[in-house]
Enzyme design. Structure first.
Site, short mmCIF file in Angstrom:
data_model
loop_
_atom_site.label_atom_id
_atom_site.label_comp_id
_atom_site.label_asym_id
_atom_site.label_seq_id
_atom_site.Cartn_x
_atom_site.Cartn_y
_atom_site.Cartn_z
N TYR A 56 23.69 -24.30 17.86
CA TYR A 56 22.29 -24.73 17.72
C TYR A 56 22.15 -26.15 18.24
O TYR A 56 22.52 -27.11 17.57
CB TYR A 56 21.81 -24.64 16.28
CG TYR A 56 21.87 -23.25 15.68
CD1 TYR A 56 21.88 -22.11 16.47
CD2 TYR A 56 21.93 -23.07 14.29
CE1 TYR A 56 21.93 -20.84 15.91
CE2 TYR A 56 21.98 -21.80 13.73
CZ TYR A 56 21.99 -20.69 14.55
OH TYR A 56 22.06 -19.44 13.98
N HIS A 124 30.27 -16.08 14.91
CA HIS A 124 28.86 -15.94 15.27
C HIS A 124 28.59 -14.60 15.97
O HIS A 124 27.56 -13.96 15.71
CB HIS A 124 28.44 -17.10 16.16
CG HIS A 124 26.99 -17.43 16.07
ND1 HIS A 124 26.48 -18.68 16.31
CD2 HIS A 124 25.91 -16.67 15.75
CE1 HIS A 124 25.16 -18.68 16.16
NE2 HIS A 124 24.80 -17.47 15.82
N PRO A 204 14.36 -13.08 8.53
CA PRO A 204 13.75 -12.14 7.58
C PRO A 204 12.24 -12.05 7.72
O PRO A 204 11.63 -11.13 7.19
CB PRO A 204 14.14 -12.72 6.22
CG PRO A 204 14.28 -14.19 6.46
CD PRO A 204 14.87 -14.30 7.84
N LEU A 205 11.65 -13.00 8.45
CA LEU A 205 10.20 -12.98 8.69
C LEU A 205 9.87 -12.55 10.12
O LEU A 205 8.79 -12.82 10.63
CB LEU A 205 9.59 -14.36 8.40
CG LEU A 205 9.83 -14.89 6.98
CD1 LEU A 205 9.21 -16.26 6.81
CD2 LEU A 205 9.27 -13.91 5.94
N ARG A 207 11.02 -13.63 12.98
CA ARG A 207 10.80 -14.82 13.82
C ARG A 207 9.34 -15.29 13.73
O ARG A 207 8.74 -15.68 14.72
CB ARG A 207 11.20 -14.53 15.27
CG ARG A 207 12.66 -14.20 15.39
CD ARG A 207 13.13 -14.01 16.81
NE ARG A 207 14.58 -13.89 16.81
CZ ARG A 207 15.24 -12.76 16.56
NH1 ARG A 207 14.56 -11.66 16.32
NH2 ARG A 207 16.55 -12.72 16.55
N GLY A 208 8.82 -15.22 12.53
CA GLY A 208 7.47 -15.68 12.27
C GLY A 208 6.40 -14.62 12.39
O GLY A 208 5.28 -14.80 11.92
N PHE A 209 6.73 -13.49 13.01
CA PHE A 209 5.71 -12.48 13.27
C PHE A 209 5.13 -11.89 11.99
O PHE A 209 3.92 -11.65 11.89
CB PHE A 209 6.30 -11.36 14.13
CG PHE A 209 5.28 -10.51 14.81
CD1 PHE A 209 4.86 -10.79 16.09
CD2 PHE A 209 4.70 -9.42 14.15
CE1 PHE A 209 3.89 -10.02 16.72
CE2 PHE A 209 3.73 -8.65 14.77
CZ PHE A 209 3.33 -8.94 16.06
#
Length: 325
Positions: A56, A124, A204-205, A207-209
């Site tokens: 990252y 990873h 879990p969201l 990617r915001g969607f």
């Protein structure tokens, strides 16, 4: 905040994914002060599991967390990842879980994070050129040396998980899992429960969607992970909006936000699951952690479980080749 066990590692029921503070999303890396405030607020709210990776940035997210956690290290179950940077050759975004690369990776992460040990150290992505037994063998040596406490895998398939666990107990598997990404339910999740391995869902969201806040992709920067993600492009995006709308409907019934409903559904799937919603804002970490108190009815859970599958793959073709299923 409630706490659960990932095998023998106690963590907060909801963790914090730090990636977006430095990498992957529009605006990443532009407000370090707010990111640090977000980490500190998460700790105040009882969050203990904080997740990062050397890739990252690369490196800048670990460095950020090192600064944010100064004086707070004993409050945190700190997780990071190796294997997507080939330190001796090809560099970032190249798989390398060879013994020498792992040893280089862990020393770099320890230094950047400002700590003498990593609580949960993940591979990873599975490296097809290095037997998993060899990789886990080196990780078990790092456990004996006290440099890492426990071992994890990310996006590994059932065969790899079983072979790895035979060498040294695997504490957690981190994979994408949410209302619109449920591919691990058939083969991976039953194996994790057979072997008593915890699950740490990332994204879990969606990617915001699934928050319902994304109604257009026009605001995505070119280096935003979602810019060319199949689920966020063309007709797929328009079809997937219906999923977000259904989550919004349940949220209105439950007196919660869509993000809280998406997290509450995940938490209802078992007490061996600790999602790590990512954010770089204090207001969002407050919203996400409050999902721990949301109780969905059986009818609401069934409605959410019955949502149609998302349209489009979770990753681009190149990224999909790094995933095991």
């Amino acid at each position: 905040m409630r706490y659960i066990k990932l095998r023998d590692l106690e963590v907060s029921r909801i963790g914090l994914g730090a990636m977006g503070m430095s990498h992957g999303y529009t605006g990443a890396g532009t407000d370090e002060a707010e990111s640090i405030r977000t980490v500190h607020r998460a700790l105040e709210l009882g969050v203990t599991l904080i997740d990062t990776a050397e890739i990252y940035g690369p490196y800048t997210n670990e460095e950020l967390l090192g600064r944010a956690l100064k004086g707070h290290r004993d409050q945190v179950v700190l997780a990071t990842k190796f294997g997507l940077i080939a330190h001796a050759g090809a560099g970032p975004w190249n798989l390398d879980s060879s013994p020498n690369n792992i040893r280089t990776s862990v020393e770099g992460s320890l230094k950047r994070l400002g700590t003498d040990h990593i609580d949960l150290y993940y591979q990873h992505r599975v490296d097809p050129d290095t037997p998993i037994e060899e990789t886990v063998g080196v990780l078990s040596e790092l456990v004996e040396q006290g440099k890492i406490r426990t071992i994890g895998l990310s996006e590994a398939g059932p065969e790899t998980i079983r072979r790895a666990h035979a060498v040294h107990p695997i504490t957690a598997v981190q994979s994408e899992y949410s209302l619109w990404t449920r591919g691990l339910e058939e083969r991976v999740l039953p194996l994790l429960r057979e072997l008593r391995i915890g699950l740490v869902p990332f994204s879990p969201l969606g990617r915001g969607f699934l928050t319902g806040k994304i109604r257009s992709t026009e605001g995505f920067a070119e280096d935003d992970f979602r810019h060319d993600n199949p689920r966020f492009t063309g007709e797929n995006f328009q079809r997937n909006l219906r999923i977000a709308d259904e989550v919004q409907t349940v949220a209105a019934e439950a007196g919660a936000t869509p993000a809280q409903v998406a997290l509450a559904w995940l938490l209802a799937q078992g007490d061996d699951i600790a999602p790590i919603p990512g954010t770089k804002r204090v207001s969002r970490v407050e919203e996400n952690t409050a999902a721990d108190a949301v109780q969905l009815t059986d009818e609401q859970l069934a409605k959410l479980a019955g949502l149609p599958p998302a349209s489009g793959d979770t990753h681009t073709e190149a990224a999909l080749r790094m995933l095991e299923r």
